[in-house]
Design a protein around this motif. Structure first.
Motif, PDB file in Angstrom:
ATOM      1  N   VAL A   1       8.957  -4.803   7.055  1.00  0.00           N
ATOM      2  CA  VAL A   1       9.595  -3.683   6.352  1.00  0.00           C
ATOM      3  C   VAL A   1       9.296  -3.753   4.854  1.00  0.00           C
ATOM      4  CG1 VAL A   1      11.814  -2.655   5.743  1.00  0.00           C
ATOM      5  CG2 VAL A   1      11.413  -3.449   8.063  1.00  0.00           C
ATOM      6  N   GLY A   2       9.408  -4.929   4.267  1.00  0.00           N
ATOM      7  CA  GLY A   2       9.127  -5.088   2.842  1.00  0.00           C
ATOM      8  C   GLY A   2       7.674  -4.785   2.505  1.00  0.00           C
ATOM      9  N   THR A   3       6.780  -5.256   3.347  1.00  0.00           N
ATOM     10  CA  THR A   3       5.359  -5.034   3.106  1.00  0.00           C
ATOM     11  C   THR A   3       4.995  -3.560   3.211  1.00  0.00           C
ATOM     12  OG1 THR A   3       4.840  -7.230   3.955  1.00  0.00           O
ATOM     13  CG2 THR A   3       3.041  -5.646   3.864  1.00  0.00           C
ATOM     14  N   VAL A   4       5.442  -2.915   4.268  1.00  0.00           N
ATOM     15  CA  VAL A   4       5.127  -1.494   4.459  1.00  0.00           C
ATOM     16  C   VAL A   4       5.735  -0.650   3.346  1.00  0.00           C
ATOM     17  CG1 VAL A   4       5.518   0.491   5.975  1.00  0.00           C
ATOM     18  CG2 VAL A   4       4.794  -1.691   6.940  1.00  0.00           C
ATOM     19  N   THR A   5       6.962  -0.927   2.976  1.00  0.00           N
ATOM     20  CA  THR A   5       7.616  -0.172   1.913  1.00  0.00           C
ATOM     21  C   THR A   5       6.888  -0.341   0.587  1.00  0.00           C
ATOM     22  OG1 THR A   5       9.740  -0.452   3.026  1.00  0.00           O
ATOM     23  CG2 THR A   5       9.802   0.189   0.709  1.00  0.00           C
ATOM     24  N   ALA A   6       6.517  -1.571   0.260  1.00  0.00           N
ATOM     25  CA  ALA A   6       5.802  -1.822  -0.993  1.00  0.00           C
ATOM     26  C   ALA A   6       4.435  -1.144  -0.992  1.00  0.00           C
ATOM     27  CB  ALA A   6       5.648  -3.318  -1.212  1.00  0.00           C
TER      28      ALA A   6
END
Length: 65
Positions: A42-47
């Motif tokens: 989730v953090g990677t995709v959002t960033a």
């Protein structure tokens, strides 16, 4: 006169987007978490999404000068 603030905003958006994409890439290579308290995917995709959006917005602003 009006292009000064637009150039500043475009440069700021583009630099932030590029920095966010660079930060995400470095975190992925080293295995460090991209965002504390969020899941890795989730953090990677959002960033990545927000980095691309900010970089695109900055480039769009700079092309409208």
């Amino acid at each position: 006169m009006e292009s000064g603030p637009e150039a500043f905003a475009g440069a700021a958006f583009a630099l932030f987007g590029a920095g966010l994409l660079l930060w995400t890439g470095v975190c992925l290579r080293t295995g460090a978490p991209v965002a504390e308290g969020a899941g890795r995917v989730v953090g990677t995709v959002t960033a990545l999404v927000f980095g691309a959006v900010f970089l695109g917005a900055g480039c769009w602003m700079l092309t409208r000068l």
